[in-house]
Design a protein around this motif. Structure first.
Motif, PDB file in Angstrom:
ATOM      1  N   ILE A 223       1.020  -1.010   0.453  1.00  0.00           N
ATOM      2  CA  ILE A 223       0.544   0.132   0.187  1.00  0.00           C
ATOM      3  C   ILE A 223       1.331   1.616  -0.223  1.00  0.00           C
ATOM      4  O   ILE A 223       0.450   1.779  -1.307  1.00  0.00           O
ATOM      5  N   ALA A 224       1.851   1.369   0.938  1.00  0.00           N
ATOM      6  CA  ALA A 224       2.681   2.605   0.968  1.00  0.00           C
ATOM      7  C   ALA A 224       3.466   2.952  -0.465  1.00  0.00           C
ATOM      8  O   ALA A 224       3.667   4.248  -0.476  1.00  0.00           O
ATOM      9  N   ALA A 225       3.543   1.720  -0.784  1.00  0.00           N
ATOM     10  CA  ALA A 225       4.735   1.513  -2.645  1.00  0.00           C
ATOM     11  C   ALA A 225       3.449   2.280  -3.465  1.00  0.00           C
ATOM     12  O   ALA A 225       3.472   2.294  -4.143  1.00  0.00           O
ATOM     13  N   THR A 226       2.138   1.746  -3.151  1.00  0.00           N
ATOM     14  CA  THR A 226       1.523   1.626  -4.594  1.00  0.00           C
ATOM     15  C   THR A 226       0.231   2.493  -4.208  1.00  0.00           C
ATOM     16  O   THR A 226      -0.452   2.275  -5.355  1.00  0.00           O
ATOM     17  N   GLY A 227      -0.227   2.047  -3.254  1.00  0.00           N
ATOM     18  CA  GLY A 227      -1.800   2.405  -3.109  1.00  0.00           C
ATOM     19  C   GLY A 227      -2.546   1.988  -3.283  1.00  0.00           C
ATOM     20  O   GLY A 227      -3.956   1.837  -2.995  1.00  0.00           O
ATOM     21  N   ASP A 228      -2.657   0.901  -3.278  1.00  0.00           N
ATOM     22  CA  ASP A 228      -3.304  -0.578  -3.772  1.00  0.00           C
ATOM     23  C   ASP A 228      -3.084  -1.357  -2.520  1.00  0.00           C
ATOM     24  O   ASP A 228      -2.379  -2.653  -1.955  1.00  0.00           O
ATOM     25  N   TYR A 314       7.432  10.050  13.867  1.00  0.00           N
ATOM     26  CA  TYR A 314       6.608   8.542  13.123  1.00  0.00           C
ATOM     27  C   TYR A 314       6.029   9.948  11.742  1.00  0.00           C
ATOM     28  O   TYR A 314       4.989  10.344  11.386  1.00  0.00           O
ATOM     29  N   MET A 315       6.597   9.929  10.510  1.00  0.00           N
ATOM     30  CA  MET A 315       6.524  10.471   9.462  1.00  0.00           C
ATOM     31  C   MET A 315       6.076   9.372   8.813  1.00  0.00           C
ATOM     32  O   MET A 315       6.690   7.664   8.413  1.00  0.00           O
ATOM     33  N   PRO A 316       5.164   9.714   7.156  1.00  0.00           N
ATOM     34  CA  PRO A 316       4.616   8.101   6.282  1.00  0.00           C
ATOM     35  C   PRO A 316       6.567   8.251   5.094  1.00  0.00           C
ATOM     36  O   PRO A 316       7.133   8.476   5.323  1.00  0.00           O
ATOM     37  N   PHE A 317       5.912   7.090   5.020  1.00  0.00           N
ATOM     38  CA  PHE A 317       7.208   6.821   4.082  1.00  0.00           C
ATOM     39  C   PHE A 317       7.047   7.494   2.442  1.00  0.00           C
ATOM     40  O   PHE A 317       5.825   7.971   2.406  1.00  0.00           O
ATOM     41  N   PRO A 318       8.191   7.675   2.564  1.00  0.00           N
ATOM     42  CA  PRO A 318       8.697   8.877   1.380  1.00  0.00           C
ATOM     43  C   PRO A 318       8.400   8.447  -0.104  1.00  0.00           C
ATOM     44  O   PRO A 318       9.108   8.302  -1.427  1.00  0.00           O
ATOM     45  N   GLN A 325      -0.178  10.112  -0.913  1.00  0.00           N
ATOM     46  CA  GLN A 325       0.351   8.781  -0.177  1.00  0.00           C
ATOM     47  C   GLN A 325       0.154   8.527   0.854  1.00  0.00           C
ATOM     48  O   GLN A 325      -1.098   8.404   0.936  1.00  0.00           O
ATOM     49  N   TYR A 326       0.186   7.170   0.607  1.00  0.00           N
ATOM     50  CA  TYR A 326      -0.617   6.328   1.502  1.00  0.00           C
ATOM     51  C   TYR A 326       0.388   5.742   1.810  1.00  0.00           C
ATOM     52  O   TYR A 326       2.158   5.251   2.616  1.00  0.00           O
TER      53      TYR A 326
END
Length: 459
Positions: A223-228, A314-318, A325-326
């Motif tokens: 999800i973090a890398a694809t939004g899927d 804590y930050m979202p993965f970039p 961003q997901y």
């Protein structure tokens, strides 16, 4: 490129085999349940403090939390005994948890409750664990059930959940002159360089020597890398060459690019082989470390080990997908109850798990997303404003084990084998392979397994 699948030199323990492989190697027969299906109630059928007051049992809980088993967890056991004085709860903390549990589960002689190791495939769950109830009922009560559900039965309930992101020291990032959080891999790497140039802090601490910490990177490729939300359980198994680079720097390649480049550019600890997990938490608290790629479960641990807890954020993965961003919200380790335990111990275990999930302070103490659907999210996720939080969708009917089949057969080992991620670091550290060479080898192995299992490729 077969050399990429060699045993890592620097990682400290042997690779974790799947439960099926271990059982096959040992020549052991499938475990048969001792209890009748209707002798233990579903977890939703129990009323705590009223039901089963006559049960007398001594149960053992296996845990990976060696740091708090004798303190916080022991206090939970004492609190529970006030409600059920005839049930004694004892914790057994285990180092090298995944490897040890994979072997101990085979024997059946491991206690009554454990955190289900990731090496147990879905179609093996009923061999080792008691059902908590049916998915259709429990999914309306608890979060994060998909990973421990098979054929409509829930064999594990997560000890809360985490969001995927990066633990960071807010003070250090400010001292480095960083004013905005990064939203792309390259921006993140540029920020790490600013930290290296303008502070004495280690920009990115890999915790390489612990081994399991390297496997944490796999949690970001979905999800973090694809939004899927379908990616991990459906899309990736039907995708051609899923580890290839994309023009917009999304997908699995983008995650591993961050790891590889941070190491190659010298933005990590000087000697990865000498890292120490326990001390890294206090180093994050003090500002000696600027960032660590870990689930949100690590935030509270870093906050509580020093005087500078407010500095830990804590930050979202970039990675940004089409301007958004997901972050994925997934379950921690799931509680499983030994299918070979006595009926009284199984009932006592069901009572204790229910109490932990619904009555204890465990989610506040650990800073995790509650197991109960109607629980409140932890405060640190307020930093995720504007980030879309999703959970993985379940696999399609008939394909419940397809990801495990491809993942295990290919030996890519996503989320169940730390060694491929260790090898990315080693390759970057010593310059033995480029990231593209490593990803090409993963793609080749993935493709061969897809062909072996007759998988239809959608793209």
């Amino acid at each position: 490129m077969k050399q990429l699948l060699r045993k890592s030199i620097l990682c400290g323990s042997a690779a974790v085999m799947t439960m099926a492989a271990v059982a096959g190697t040992a020549g052991l027969a499938t475990v048969t349940a001792l209890a009748e299906e209707d002798s233990v109630p579903s977890i939703n059928e129990i009323t705590l403090g009223e039901d089963y007051q006559d049960i007398t049992a001594s149960i053992t809980v296996l845990t990976n939390r060696t740091d708090i088993a004798d303190t916080t967890y022991a206090e939970y056991a004492e609190q529970f005994s006030e409600l059920y004085p005839n049930i004694t709860v004892t914790y057994d903390a285990i180092t090298d948890y995944e490897e040890s549990l994979t072997l101990r589960l085979i024997t059946g002689d491991w206690g009554d409750i454990c955190f289900i190791p990731t090496s147990v495939d879905k179609d093996e769950l009923s061999n080792y664990f008691l059902s908590f109830g049916d998915y259709d009922t429990l999914s309306g009560i608890y979060n994060f059930l998909q990973d421990s559900t098979y054929s409509g039965e829930v064999y594990g309930i997560a000890n809360g959940g985490t969001a995927t992101g990066i633990v960071y020291n807010k003070r250090i990032w400010e001292e480095a002159g960083i004013e905005e959080m990064p939203t792309t891999p390259e921006e993140f790497l540029e920020d790490l360089q600013l930290i290296a140039d303008n502070t004495d802090s280690i920009p990115l601490y890999t915790n390489f020597a612990a081994s399991w910490t390297m496997g944490q990177w796999d949690a970001y490729i979905g999800i973090a890398a694809t939004g899927d939300a379908d990616y991990m359980n459906n899309t990736i198994v039907h995708t051609s060459n899923p580890f290839s680079a994309t023009e917009d720097m999304t997908g699995p390649y983008a995650v591993y690019y961050v790891l590889y480049e941070a190491v190659a550019r010298g933005l990590v600890e000087e000697d990865p082989a000498s890292t120490d997990w326990e001390s890294s938490k206090s180093m994050m608290n003090s500002g000696e470390i600027a960032t660590m790629v870990l689930g949100s479960w690590a935030v509270e641990q870093c906050k509580e080990v020093g005087d500078n807890g407010d500095d830990v954020g804590y930050m979202p993965f970039p990675i940004t997908v089409d301007g958004v961003q997901y972050a994925s919200a997934g379950g921690n380790y799931a509680y499983g109850i030994n299918v070979q335990a006595s009926t009284d111990n199984q009932i006592a275990s069901m009572l204790y798990v229910k109490w932990l999930l619904e009555e204890s302070t465990i989610f506040d103490d650990e800073g995790s997303i509650p197991a109960l659907i109607d629980g409140e999210y932890p405060d640190y996720l307020e930093d995720f404003e504007g980030v879309t939080l999703l959970s993985d969708n379940a696999a399609l009917e008939g394909e419940e084990t397809l990801f495990d089949d491809i993942n295990n057969d290919s030996e890519v080992g996503i989320n169940n084998n730390d060694y491929p991620d260790c090898e990315i670091l080693e390759a970057a550290l010593y310059g033995t392979y480029t990231l593209d060479e490593i990803m090409d080898s993963w793609n080749a192995a993935w493709t061969a397994s897809q062909e072996k299992y007759g998988v239809e490729i959608y793209e």
